[in-house]
Scaffold this motif. Structure first.
Motif: not given
Lengths: 225, 528
Positions: B249-257, B163-179
């Protein structure tokens, strides 16, 4: 599949099978960041709880507080980020001035619903009369802007310290969202500014609330200028 | 598991290393914990024991070798995607959470199970392409099929359903993340370091104001969006995580290929041949899958452009192939020295319509890719080969090309067959080799075609590059030959492969005679 008892609130996936197809190494990227310090302050007590791990983005002169924690770091193109296979990448944001770093506790569904926060949006322990409560810490306000696309009036901010004295550049703003009430703390990036540590530079410094008992998780976003 | 968490409005955390700290740093002893562990090859075995040692109580432990099937809530609402389309799984996951549906990843191994589950389902939405043998089993149960033969368009069509969406999330599809499992907004695909023009159009036409990009590796995509939209679209790059226990400390996101083919190309060298006034670029496919490229290049001396060239059409590179490509270009030799560089703006991808990555220098996220131009005189190559015939051999399941080397010296070649229909999907094939001087040979490419493929394929579209030097394959043959088969499959094919196809009638006759003789002998023995 074995199931031993009914599930409750939090679910954890401990492990994933190593896939039988070839995969790249999982990677993790660590931004350069400073070491959080706990100063001794003018009072005799060092706070040992989680909330006591506060960077020297001092709220009051030499006062250690258990209600705040801090993050600081760099996001400039000059910083190389390591990935899991020891390859360095250059962050492509060439000019960070005008960019904003956000530390978010909660869910942001629509960034356009960001608004200024006040003490009623803060954890209860920051709403009282303590000298390091929210109002005493975020004791100034101004319009928060990011480039030409974002402008929020009367946003409370805390001026963080630089080179051992209260600075003039690195501010930490308090925001929230009108739909989800997420806690958002923002810093406008200033390229290679003096950090609270003498001789060390930083692009941002943030103060966030710290619950004394447990760690409060935050996710970090960079809004491009 | 992440989808299961999203559907149950719970927080899911996964490990991407052998350290339990990846979990313990993100939970508290007050949390109620359910642990999911693979029975195959988990990163940490019996992780619940380590959690217990760290002071965390695991309320429930779930083990499985196939969570995709075992965690299915079986509520009759499904989204299907082929395992060869993993990149689409992430946009689909966000839609699954929104519609309370389960995503089934389909391949040959679980085909029967999936077909059974979806048979009486109330909603079965398939997304993307499927191989024919998989499609035949599941298509009768489809209530809908989203397939634009383009994963970017597919992801945008899914996003439109929000439907009407103010925002989208963009990924290249190569990694999985909780978002991707917690966002109420749609997820759309971008290239690895390049935003597709259609995606920009989608964002603008749908009045998207904010984009969240997951992972700092895609920051170049974010900058492209900002530039393309004249900064009307805000871009937020989700780059880190931490907690107030982390000492700043700021750590990298937890991502899985995600399991995906390796796409990687480079240009090994670029030379200028003044004899033929040609610039020759040596493209090298370092990945494990065939890749398409399209290049525009400029030649510069001390920053000043002295020439340019570009591909007229996409070029296909087989996995591991080094392909020299010649471009007509007239450059004064005197302008070529050690300061002369060639800047390549090369996009590439696994489909000619999905050139979603840029070739970049090491440690850079955007083009150009630059090389010093070399000067080398290359004489005309006397090598000559001919393509005499090509056929698909049914018995051996392979394509055979009859090539003849018409010179007395060895000739090197690579051969490609374009757009062959294999299991219902178009595929490009590649092989390379050497022909002994003055001799012919049949060059084979193994590939299995089903009965419908045999009917649908009309031509062999063949391109052969060859030369006397394996580094200089500048001669070429391009031919379209009618598709035809050789031999028969099965036992008849086996026999005729030995005795020859022309002997079939005689062979059948011989078999009949033998059977008659055997029958007579058996009957006589019984009478005795």
């Amino acid at each position: 599949m074995k199931r031993f008892s009914a599930s409750m609130v939090l679910i954890i996936l401990a492990v994933l099978a190593v896939a039988q197809v070839a995969m790249a190494q999982p990677f993790g990227v660590t931004t350069e960041n400073g070491t959080q310090k706990t100063g001794t302050g003018t009072t005799a007590t060092s706070v040992a709880i989680t909330g006591g791990n506060v960077t020297e983005v001092n709220i009051t002169a030499a006062q250690i507080t258990g209600r705040w924690a801090g993050f600081w770091g760099s996001i400039t193109a000059g910083i190389n980020l390591t990935d899991g296979v020891q390859t360095f990448y250059a962050w492509t944001v060439s000019n960070v001035t005008g960019a904003a770093v956000y530390a978010v506790n909660g869910s942001v569904t629509d960034w356009d619903l960001m608004q200024r926060a006040n003490d009623t949006h803060m954890p209860v322990n920051l709403q009282g009369e303590a000298t390091d409560n929210f109002n005493n810490t975020f004791n100034s306000s101004e319009t928060f802007t990011v480039g030409t696309s974002r402008s929020i009036d009367n946003v409370k901010y805390a001026m963080t310290w630089q080179d051992g004295v209260q600075g003039t550049l690195l501010k930490s703003y308090a925001l929230t969202t009108s739909d989800t009430n997420a806690e958002i703390f923002a810093a406008k990036a200033v390229g290679d500014a003096d950090s609270f540590i003498n001789g060390v530079e930083a692009d941002f410094q943030l103060i966030v609330p710290a619950q004394s008992a447990y760690a409060t998780p935050y996710e970090f976003y960079l809004e491009l200028p | 598991m992440m989808l299961y968490s999203g559907l149950n409005d719970q927080r899911g955390i996964f490990l991407n290393s052998e350290s339990i700290i990846g979990i313990t740093s993100r939970i508290t002893p007050a949390d109620s914990i359910t642990m999911f562990e693979s029975t195959d090859t988990p990163l940490i075995r019996r992780a619940f024991g380590q959690l217990a040692s760290a002071g965390f109580e695991v309320n429930e432990e779930v083990r499985s070798s196939n969570f995709n099937l075992d965690l299915d809530p079986e509520n009759g609402r499904y989204l299907l995607v082929s395992t060869s389309n993993y990149r689409l799984a992430l946009p689909i996951a966000a839609y699954a959470v929104k519609t309370n549906s389960w995503v089934l990843l389909v391949d040959q191994d679980n085909l029967d199970e999936v077909a059974n589950r979806i048979e009486d389902a109330s909603q079965v939405i398939a997304v993307g392409n499927f191989p024919r043998d998989v499609l035949e089993a599941i298509e009768p149960s489809f209530t809908e099929w989203i397939n634009n033969n383009n994963i970017y368009t597919d992801s945008e069509e899914i996003a439109s359903r929000f439907g009407e969406i103010p925002s989208v999330v963009i990924t290249d599809g190569s990694t999985l993340e909780a978002e991707f499992f917690t966002t109420p907004n749609p997820v759309i695909l971008s290239g690895y370091n390049r935003i597709i023009d259609d995606t920009i159009t989608f964002l603008q036409e749908n009045n998207i104001k904010n984009v969240v990009i997951v992972g700092n590796k895609l920051s170049v995509v974010g900058e492209q969006i900002r530039a393309s939209s004249n900064k009307e679209i805000s871009v937020f790059i989700k780059f880190g995580q931490s907690s107030t226990q982390k000492l700043g400390r700021v750590y990298a996101l937890t991502m899985y290929p995600m399991p995906m083919p390796t796409l990687k190309i480079t240009v090994n060298r670029v030379i200028y041949n003044p004899i033929k006034k040609e610039l020759i670029a040596y493209y090298n496919n370092l990945g494990n899958v065939g890749t398409y490229t399209l290049t525009t290049m400029t030649v510069k001396v001390d920053g000043d452009e002295i020439g340019s060239a570009s591909d007229e059409d996409v070029i296909f590179l087989g996995a591991g192939e080094v392909l020299p490509v010649a471009y007509d270009l007239d450059i004064p030799i005197d302008d070529i020295d050690e300061n002369t560089i060639v800047e390549f703006y090369t996009s590439f991808g696994i489909q000619p319509t999905e050139l979603d990555a840029f070739l970049t220098m090491t440690n850079k996220f955007g083009p150009p890719f630059s090389l010093t131009l070399e000067l080398e005189e290359i004489e005309e190559d006397p090598a000559v080969i001919t393509l005499d015939d090509v056929a698909y051999y049914l018995r051996y399941k392979r394509i055979g090309m009859d090539l003849t080397n018409n010179v007395t010296t060895p000739v090197y070649f690579n051969a490609k067959i374009r757009n062959l229909i294999v299991n219902g999907l178009k595929k490009d094939l590649y092989t390379e080799g050497e022909l002994i001087g003055g001799e012919g040979a049949t060059v084979y490419i193994p590939i299995e075609l089903d009965d419908i493929d045999l009917e649908e394929n009309r031509n062999f579209d063949i391109t052969i590059a060859y030369g006397s030097d394996s580094s200089f394959l500048f001669n070429s043959i391009e031919k379209k030959l009618p598709f035809r088969t050789e031999g028969s499959a099965g036992i008849v094919g086996f026999v005729t492969s030995i005795v020859g196809e022309g002997s079939i009638p005689a062979l059948i006759g011989l078999i009949v005679v033998v059977l008659i003789i055997v029958t007579i002998v058996v009957v006589k023995r019984r009478k005795r």
